[in-house]
Scaffold this active site. Sequence first.
Site, PDB file in Angstrom:
ATOM      1  N   LYS A  27     -27.463  47.300 -19.937  1.00 26.88           N
ATOM      2  CA  LYS A  27     -28.053  47.011 -18.620  1.00 26.88           C
ATOM      3  C   LYS A  27     -28.974  48.130 -18.167  1.00 26.88           C
ATOM      4  CE  LYS A  27     -23.902  45.870 -16.708  1.00 26.88           C
ATOM      5  NZ  LYS A  27     -22.892  45.776 -15.710  1.00 26.88           N
TER       6      LYS A  27
ATOM      7  N   LYS B 282     -23.735  58.550 -20.654  1.00 29.59           N
ATOM      8  CA  LYS B 282     -24.444  58.563 -19.369  1.00 29.59           C
ATOM      9  C   LYS B 282     -24.962  59.969 -19.074  1.00 29.59           C
ATOM     10  CE  LYS B 282     -23.273  54.376 -17.142  1.00 29.59           C
ATOM     11  NZ  LYS B 282     -22.494  53.630 -16.200  1.00 29.59           N
TER      12      LYS B 282
ATOM     13  N   LYS C  99     -26.070  49.504 -28.660  1.00 28.34           N
ATOM     14  CA  LYS C  99     -25.683  48.243 -28.014  1.00 28.34           C
ATOM     15  C   LYS C  99     -26.712  47.836 -26.940  1.00 28.34           C
ATOM     16  CE  LYS C  99     -23.113  50.117 -24.241  1.00 28.34           C
ATOM     17  NZ  LYS C  99     -22.271  49.959 -23.132  1.00 28.34           N
TER      18      LYS C  99
HETATM   19  P1  TYM Z   1     -19.941  46.567 -17.706  1.00 32.11           P
HETATM   20  O1  TYM Z   1     -20.321  46.101 -16.354  1.00 32.11           O
HETATM   21  O2  TYM Z   1     -20.733  47.668 -18.327  1.00 32.11           O
HETATM   22  O3  TYM Z   1     -19.959  45.381 -18.747  1.00 32.11           O
HETATM   23  C1  TYM Z   1     -19.287  44.167 -18.494  1.00 32.11           C
HETATM   24  C2  TYM Z   1     -18.681  43.623 -19.768  1.00 32.11           C
HETATM   25  O4  TYM Z   1     -19.688  43.390 -20.742  1.00 32.11           O
HETATM   26  C3  TYM Z   1     -19.314  44.000 -21.983  1.00 32.11           C
HETATM   27  N1  TYM Z   1     -20.542  44.444 -22.674  1.00 32.11           N
HETATM   28  C4  TYM Z   1     -20.898  44.039 -23.892  1.00 32.11           C
HETATM   29  N2  TYM Z   1     -20.316  43.212 -24.773  1.00 32.11           N
HETATM   30  C5  TYM Z   1     -20.961  42.996 -25.955  1.00 32.11           C
HETATM   31  N3  TYM Z   1     -22.138  43.586 -26.275  1.00 32.11           N
HETATM   32  C6  TYM Z   1     -22.766  44.427 -25.427  1.00 32.11           C
HETATM   33  N4  TYM Z   1     -23.932  44.969 -25.737  1.00 32.11           N
HETATM   34  C7  TYM Z   1     -22.134  44.684 -24.158  1.00 32.11           C
HETATM   35  N5  TYM Z   1     -22.465  45.458 -23.091  1.00 32.11           N
HETATM   36  C8  TYM Z   1     -21.470  45.297 -22.188  1.00 32.11           C
HETATM   37  C9  TYM Z   1     -18.442  45.169 -21.562  1.00 32.11           C
HETATM   38  O5  TYM Z   1     -17.614  45.597 -22.634  1.00 32.11           O
HETATM   39  C10 TYM Z   1     -17.673  44.596 -20.421  1.00 32.11           C
HETATM   40  O6  TYM Z   1     -16.549  43.880 -20.857  1.00 32.11           O
HETATM   41  N6  TYM Z   1     -15.997  49.478 -16.982  1.00 32.11           N
HETATM   42  C11 TYM Z   1     -16.420  48.121 -17.080  1.00 32.11           C
HETATM   43  C12 TYM Z   1     -16.116  47.305 -15.830  1.00 32.11           C
HETATM   44  C13 TYM Z   1     -14.701  47.381 -15.375  1.00 32.11           C
HETATM   45  C14 TYM Z   1     -13.592  46.736 -15.996  1.00 32.11           C
HETATM   46  C15 TYM Z   1     -12.468  47.079 -15.173  1.00 32.11           C
HETATM   47  C16 TYM Z   1     -13.444  45.940 -17.123  1.00 32.11           C
HETATM   48  C17 TYM Z   1     -14.239  48.036 -14.282  1.00 32.11           C
HETATM   49  N7  TYM Z   1     -12.896  47.847 -14.155  1.00 32.11           N
HETATM   50  C18 TYM Z   1     -11.187  46.615 -15.508  1.00 32.11           C
HETATM   51  C19 TYM Z   1     -12.155  45.483 -17.430  1.00 32.11           C
HETATM   52  C20 TYM Z   1     -11.056  45.831 -16.625  1.00 32.11           C
HETATM   53  C21 TYM Z   1     -17.920  48.102 -17.310  1.00 32.11           C
HETATM   54  O7  TYM Z   1     -18.607  49.037 -17.056  1.00 32.11           O
HETATM   55  O8  TYM Z   1     -18.395  46.937 -17.731  1.00 32.11           O
END
Ligand code: TYM
Length: 327
Positions: A198, A112, A195
């Site tokens: 978003k 980031k 990857k």
């Molecule tokens: P976030 O919002 O970026 O993404 C949500 C979930 O999607 C998965 N993900 C992917 N999986 C496969 N391929 C991709 N290209 C890809 N991009 C995203 C992420 O691994 C995630 O599981 N920090 C976390 C949110 C969070 C969280 C938590 C997760 C906050 N507190 C506690 C688990 C437990 C996040 O930014 O996810």
Amino acid sequence: MKQRIFSGVQPSGNLHIGNYLGAIKNWVELQDEYESIFCVVDLHAITVPQDPETLRKKTIEIAKIYLAAGIDPEKSSIFIQSHVPEHAELAWILNTIAKIPELEKMTQFKDKLQKESRESASVGLFDYPALMAADILLYNTQTVPVGEDQIQHIELTRTLAKRFNHRFGDTFIIPEPFVRKEGMRIMGLDDPIKKMSKSAKSEYNYISLIDSEETVRRKIKKAVTDSGTEIVYSDDKPALKNLINIYSLLSEKSSKEIEQMYAGKGYADFKNDLAEVIINFLKPFQEKINALSDEKVLEILKQGAEKVRPLAKQKLDEVKKKIGFVL
Ligand code: TYM
């Protein structure tokens, strides 16, 4: 007693099929086997600037996506992170346990920082993993189903939990990540080395869960492919491998079957069919999203918060007692 899982998604940007295939699809499959808690992590989203009206809209939209994907609020609790203030409170306490170099090592933070300048990055962005650790540890979570990019954060969560337990006595369960090999890392359609994201600059990087049929066809047509003409699943053809993975996960056909289906055919046939597979998945999904009213969803989210808050409060009180706060 069922084991507990916890996971969450940030209400920022457009949720894409990577988020679905890497995380949400697994949650749906796990919810019968585990006691499940799924959160819309709005406190995390504000670590980068958000437009307030968009944040409000996205928060409800993410919850609709959980429900449309098949998360059943009778079985699983879904709620908004900021509705349970214990998350922020425990995050503060974990800040005093985490060390600066541990947070500096986080690749998501480093990525980031590459996108924004260091001068404009918030302290919240730096501290993001401590809040994520709080989310997980508050609920005695055993398993955290996520995509591969979150594994490092879960490792840090484990470190913080162990350090706290060592200093103050057994308090936190040490959680494990849960990733499924096939969907854990869906790559960008415009760049199969990175990857799907978003926050990607180009919309040709991802298929959003709310893309129209026409947009899906356009994006798949433009998706980069490797040199050659054959449809083969191999590491030296990363673009094709990624597209076959998506095809396979959405159609329940194995990569071998897909290779056989397209033997002697070219990229055009494969891409046309892939677009249809994605559209066939998205259509009923989007119909379900559209059938849900904001009011109904907010009611479900409030009930979810009511259900989980006593668990969070109990854990936080235990933590406060252990560190010497007067209750
Ligand atoms: P976030 O919002 O970026 O993404 C949500 C979930 O999607 C998965 N993900 C992917 N999986 C496969 N391929 C991709 N290209 C890809 N991009 C995203 C992420 O691994 C995630 O599981 N920090 C976390 C949110 C969070 C969280 C938590 C997760 C906050 N507190 C506690 C688990 C437990 C996040 O930014 O996810």
